[in-house]
Design a protein around this motif. Structure first.
Motif, mmCIF file in Angstrom:
data_model
loop_
_atom_site.group_PDB
_atom_site.id
_atom_site.type_symbol
_atom_site.label_atom_id
_atom_site.label_comp_id
_atom_site.label_asym_id
_atom_site.label_seq_id
_atom_site.Cartn_x
_atom_site.Cartn_y
_atom_site.Cartn_z
ATOM 1 N N LEU C 49 0.849 -1.189 0.000
ATOM 2 C CA LEU C 49 0.000 0.000 0.000
ATOM 3 C C LEU C 49 0.883 1.236 0.000
ATOM 4 O O LEU C 49 2.015 1.204 0.475
ATOM 5 N N CYS C 71 -10.861 -0.832 7.739
ATOM 6 C CA CYS C 71 -9.836 -1.873 7.805
ATOM 7 C C CYS C 71 -10.267 -3.016 8.719
ATOM 8 O O CYS C 71 -10.539 -2.803 9.894
ATOM 9 N N PRO C 72 -10.332 -4.231 8.197
ATOM 10 C CA PRO C 72 -10.782 -5.342 9.036
ATOM 11 C C PRO C 72 -9.801 -5.677 10.139
ATOM 12 O O PRO C 72 -10.198 -6.092 11.219
ATOM 13 N N VAL C 75 -5.454 -1.835 11.449
ATOM 14 C CA VAL C 75 -4.034 -1.544 11.549
ATOM 15 C C VAL C 75 -3.713 -0.110 11.154
ATOM 16 O O VAL C 75 -2.571 0.301 11.213
ATOM 17 N N LEU C 96 0.575 2.668 9.528
ATOM 18 C CA LEU C 96 -0.008 1.448 8.979
ATOM 19 C C LEU C 96 0.888 0.289 9.392
ATOM 20 O O LEU C 96 2.082 0.294 9.087
ATOM 21 N N HIS C 103 -3.615 -7.183 3.303
ATOM 22 C CA HIS C 103 -3.596 -6.814 1.883
ATOM 23 C C HIS C 103 -4.935 -7.122 1.219
ATOM 24 O O HIS C 103 -4.976 -7.702 0.152
ATOM 25 N N CYS C 104 -5.991 -6.733 1.895
ATOM 26 C CA CYS C 104 -7.308 -6.989 1.341
ATOM 27 C C CYS C 104 -7.787 -5.829 0.506
ATOM 28 O O CYS C 104 -8.725 -5.954 -0.251
ATOM 29 N N ASN C 106 -9.406 -3.246 1.334
ATOM 30 C CA ASN C 106 -10.658 -2.602 1.733
ATOM 31 C C ASN C 106 -10.448 -1.117 1.942
ATOM 32 O O ASN C 106 -11.300 -0.306 1.608
ATOM 33 N N CYS C 107 -9.295 -0.766 2.484
ATOM 34 C CA CYS C 107 -9.019 0.649 2.734
ATOM 35 C C CYS C 107 -8.956 1.409 1.419
ATOM 36 O O CYS C 107 -9.429 2.538 1.314
HETATM 37 S S1 SF4 Z 1 -5.232 -3.688 3.018
HETATM 38 FE FE1 SF4 Z 1 -6.843 -4.359 4.368
HETATM 39 S S2 SF4 Z 1 -5.823 -4.940 6.237
HETATM 40 FE FE2 SF4 Z 1 -4.366 -3.750 5.078
HETATM 41 S S3 SF4 Z 1 -4.601 -1.686 5.826
HETATM 42 FE FE3 SF4 Z 1 -5.935 -1.885 4.052
HETATM 43 S S4 SF4 Z 1 -7.900 -2.475 4.897
HETATM 44 FE FE4 SF4 Z 1 -6.377 -2.815 6.481
#
Ligand code: SF4
Ligand code: SF4
Lengths: 394, 374, 187
Positions: C49, C71-72, C75, C96, C103-104, C106-107
């Motif tokens: 990221l 963020c699930p 973090v 972070l 590494h989902c 969602n953010c």
């Molecule tokens: S990728 Fe997923 S776990 Fe990582 S910071 Fe973004 S939302 Fe959170």
């Protein structure tokens, strides 16, 4: 909270060492294999041809001292052959498995990875030879040596060309059977001595496997002996002057092929090892040089068993001599070349089988050996006797 | 009283207890089976699970609905994407979300791609247990191509987090349909090789036929599902029984075999791969060329009620029971995972078999421990 | 006789398997030599990221906290303060923790201005987990050296050699199919 350091390029850039490991080099590989083969041939010529010829022509063999030196030199040369064979076959097997599995195999040590085994050997030498707490130390150390020595002993009796053999035993076939059985002792003892359950299971399996394949194997060898009228290996090869034994002795040939794969402990008969079942079986606890000796023995056998297939069924050293006098040195060298080429082909076939087949179950191996191979071998033996009678009458 | 997984050593001299796992190469993860051996014959087999337990359901109950999708991926990590679907379907039902046609077909294509990928992993590692190294490398190479196709669109390979409420997260890559069609052609050419190396190989047949027979009644009683159940002669497939997404519009067969042995389980999975190829081909043809890939989803998700939905993932019946209490977090989530149920068969199948058979049976059950332990 | 037929069948099947293996010899290997050859990663691939800054060097991030909430694994830690000059907020701290990041993406999905994006920069293995706790300077640095990145809102963007940021052509977009087709229909 500690922060990530900047700049970011922390990862180590690989250094190239004179050659590019990413480039496949079929040319270099071919050259290397040719060199390997050539060096093996040269070693064979020296060990079987030049040294005995030298000793004989000087008459040194008559004295006790001369004979002693002869024996020591020959033993060293035989060890050299065994080591070179293992060094070559390990890298060749890995390269071959890489080829059929759409990988590249070892690539980093030496151009196109051809020096891989040298580095492997150095690594194994440098490793600690570790023994777990509850092993039987003496047998634990002795077992790899037994296995290796047995493989090494078989080498002594194999004739590579007319008159070129280290020990021309008149009971060569029996000697082969005896020496190869000795190797299984190493496996059984090594498995039992390490005091682990996996090793014990491996040892059980090795024992069960030994008693089942050894009988048909011996019977197949016996059939060849009966047919050619001698137990001396060089006589057996001479007997194939006109017709290779594989034609009249086809049934013993098949029996011997299956049994020798079982003896080699490679798939489909790698039961004592069975890394996915017994986690290595008899060599679970071995490391360092002890392990290397098992490994070395396996690869020496991978050379010797195909070599015996050639000696017994595929005409040994026979091949076109282009009018050379069979007793001359050049003809003998050529014969040993034929022998090595035939052996290489059979090594390839053994590797090919190893790459293809899954593993048998232990009881199925016993089934196969006792119910399938044994009757077949007996039938082959009877057939051989009849053929012999027929040949003698006609 | 003894606990269910306790096993006490006996004083019988002829029985040896052996700990298979959790670091044994044939247990495919962190299963530990305590096996009693008499020579090579298995007298007892007690599976120990929980080495990978990470409180999955409880974590999910503390997350908002969109966040949970990420976690569901991590259950059966070999067929990652498939795990998202039951939860998503259940929440869609509760919210009354319409899924556009295009999204339905895309979901089917990805779903079946992952079935292929998962069966390829199973085939490779399964043959590794049988002692053949070569198929392993072939299958992983083929799987790699699937994962590359998925990565181009979804952004990740194993755990793509691609499905979402109302459809999929983004439209597919311009090359997607071409890539998939190419791969299917390529894979169809590969299949005969797998047949030659595995199913038709006499050594494999000797190891697999008649080994680890699971009778139909026992399979049903233990709640087995997926290929394990279908190999025992029960034609139960969630794709047919409770069709979801675009499966009602797609023609395919459910391969069934009566014998219930290791060979039958291998056979069923092979045929399933062929069916998957057919399904993907049909789905590619039927996918609307343009159209929305995601339906309307309320921005603030307030889910109320309870719903159970199931899908047929590579290993069988995967269900999710979602109970919402009207907040943005679920009150309770329960996953019904196929490997966990299939693993109960271990004592049934292993006792009485030979040790080498035990390995073969384990690999034919194909458990994945992310999903067993949750 | 049937025994012979069986044996022959077995030998034939073994031969077929061996032929299948041998057919592979001529084919080229699929091995990649990682440190020497870098794998080709599609622009959408979630490898790491990064925080992207505008062309003039100001933060894209408007401190809306949406990513922190989405963020699930929770973090992301953001601290913000009122913008002294003008409206809105500015970032004070953006941490972070990559140790626990899944590494989902969602953010990335919820960010309204595509400030946090996914990049294909994957060589971040370190010896110490603490080194994976990133702060804003680090994320900015990754964003500055990224040439291609992805966020669902703007799609794939590329940094031109002159430093300007531009949207990539639809061929590079992960969801570019509909766009391409729409373009064809319009033409
Ligand atoms: S990728 Fe997923 S776990 Fe990582 S910071 Fe973004 S939302 Fe959170
Ligand atoms: S969602 Fe985007 S704009 Fe909002 S705080 Fe996160 S990075 Fe900044």
């Amino acid at each position: 909270m500690s922060r990530m350091p900047l700049p970011l390029d922390r990862h180590i850039k690989p250094k190239l060492v004179g050659y590019d490991p990413t480039r496949p080099r079929p040319g270099v590989e071919r050259l290397a294999y040719t060199l390997f083969f050539g060096s093996l041939w040269a070693l064979v010529v020296v060990a079987y041809g030049l040294v005995p010829a030298l000793f004989r022509s000087q008459g040194w063999l008559d004295g006790a001292l001369g004979f002693f030196f002869y024996a020591v030199i020959e033993a060293l040369l035989a060890f050299g052959i065994a080591a070179v064979v293992a060094l070559i076959l390990i890298v060749v097997l890995r390269k071959y498995l890489g080829k059929v599995q759409e990988r590249v195999g070892p690539m980093h040590y030496g151009p196109a990875g051809v020096l891989q085994t040298v580095f492997d050997a150095l690594k194994l030498l440098g490793k600690e030879d570790f023994a777990p707490a509850n092993v039987d130390p003496l047998i634990f150390r002795l077992a790899p040596a037994i296995t290796f020595v047995s493989a090494f002993l078989m080498l002594v009796a194999v004739p590579v060309a007319g008159g070129w053999v280290m020990a021309d035993l008149n009971v060569g076939l029996l000697f082969i059977v005896a020496a190869s059985t000795l190797g299984a002792y190493g496996v059984v003892l090594g498995g039992l001595a390490q005091g682990g359950k996996w090793g014990m299971l491996g040892a059980f399996r090795a024992g069960a496997q030994l008693v089942s394949y050894e009988v048909p194997l011996a019977l197949a060898l016996l059939a060849v002996g009966v047919y050619s009228g001698s137990l001396r290996l060089s006589d057996i090869v001479e007997h194939q002057q006109g017709l290779w034994h594989v034609v009249p002795m086809f049934i013993p040939f098949l029996v011997y092929l299956v049994a020798s794969i079982a003896e080699l402990k490679s798939t489909p008969f790698d039961l004592p090892e069975a890394e996915s079942e017994l986690i290595g079986g008899f060599n679970t606890e071995y490391s360092g040089m002890s392990f290397a000796f098992f490994f070395l023995a396996e690869f020496v056998e991978l050379f010797l068993l195909p070599a015996l297939v050639v000696v017994l069924f595929f005409g040994g050293w026979h091949g076109p001599l282009f009018g050379l006098d069979p007793a001359s040195f050049a003809a003998q060298a050529l014969q040993s070349f034929y022998f090595l080429v035939k052996t290489a082909v059979w090594v390839w076939i053994f590797m090919w089988i190893r790459a293809t087949l899954p593993r048998f179950r232990d009881d199925q191996l016993m089934d196969l050996a006792w119910k399938g191979l044994l009757p077949l071998a007996l039938f082959g033996l009877i057939l051989a006797a009849f053929l012999r009678m027929f040949v003698e009458v006609v | 009283m003894r606990g269910p997984t306790q096993i006490l050593p006996t004083d019988r001299a002829d029985e040896m207890l052996i700990n298979m796992g959790p670091q044994h190469p044939a247990t495919h993860g962190v299963l530990k089976v305590v096996i009693g051996l008499e020579g090579e014959r298995v007298t007892r087999a007690v599976p120990h699970i929980g080495f990978l337990h990470r409180n999955h359901e409880k974590i999910e109950e503390a997350r908002t609905y969109p966040q949970i999708i990420t976690y569901t991926d991590r259950m059966d990590y070999v067929s990652g994407l498939q795990n998202e679907l039951p939860f998503i379907l259940a929440v869609e039902d509760l919210l009354g979300v319409e899924v556009p046609d295009r999204a339905k077909y895309l979901r089917v294509i990805f779903f079946e791609l992952y079935r292929l990928a998962s069966h390829l992993v199973w085939l490779g590692t399964g043959m590794l247990d049988f002692g053949a190294i070569t198929p392993f490398l072939y299958t992983f190479r083929d799987r790699e191509r699937i994962l590359e196709i998925v990565e181009k669109t979804a952004g990740a390979r194993m755990l793509p987090n691609y499905f979402t409420f109302g459809g999929v997260r983004r439209d597919v890559h311009p090359d997607f349909f071409k890539d998939v069609a190419d791969f299917l052609d390529f894979f169809e050419k590969r299949l005969p090789d797998y047949y030659a190396l595995v199913l038709d190989s006499p050594v494999f047949q000797a190891r697999a036929v008649g080994v680890g027979v699971l009778p139909k009644e026992r399979a049903i009683a233990r709640g087995a599902s997926g290929p394990v159940l279908r190999a025992s002669g029960v034609a139960y497939d969630v794709r047919k029984a409770e069709p979801y997404d675009a499966y009602p519009e797609i023609e395919f067969e459910v391969p069934v075999r009566e014998e219930g042995d290791v060979y039958a389980r291998f056979w069923v999975r092979f045929k399933e791969m062929e069916e998957s190829i057919k399904i993907i081909r049909q789905a590619i043809e039927k996918t609307p060329k343009v159209g929305p890939y995601k339906g309307k989803v309320p921005a603030r998700m307030k889910v109320k009620g309870s719903r159970y939905r199931a899908v047929e993932i590579s290993r069988g019946h995967l269900g999710a029971h979602v109970v919402g209490d009207g907040t943005d977090r679920p009150y309770r989530i329960k996953h019904r995972s196929p490997s966990f149920a299939n693993l109960q068969l271990i004592p049934d199948l292993l006792v009485g078999a030979r040790f080498a058979d035990a390995i073969a049976i384990l690999s034919s059950l194909d458990p994945v421990f992310g999903e067993v332990d949750r | 006789m049937s025994l012979l037929a069986e044996v022959w069948e077995a030998v034939r099947a073994i031969g077929q398997g061996m032929a299948a293996v041998n057919r592979r010899v001529g084919e080229s290997a699929v091995t990649e030599f990682y440190p020497y050859q870098k794998p080709e990663i599609p622009p959408v691939s979630v490898q790491f990221l990064a925080l992207i800054q505008n062309e003039d060097g100001s933060d894209r991030c408007v401190s809306c906290l949406a990513c922190e909430r989405a963020c699930p694994s929770q973090v992301i830690t953001i601290e913000r303060k009122r913008n002294p000059a003008g409206k809105g907020f500015v970032l004070e701290r953006f941490d972070l923790d990559f140790v626990n990041c899944m590494h989902c993406a969602n953010c990335v999905e919820v960010c309204p201005v595509s400030a946090i994006v996914t990049v294909g920069d994957f060589e971040h293995a370190v010896y110490d987990v603490n080194m994976l706790k990133a702060d804003k300077a680090f994320l900015d640095e990754i964003g500055r050296r990224a040439q291609v990145w992805y966020s669902p809102k703007f799609g794939v963007e590329i940094r031109k050699p002159d430093g300007s940021i531009e949207k990539a052509p639809p061929e590079m977009q992960p969801g570019g199919l509909a766009e391409l087709l729409a373009g064809e229909e319009g033409a």
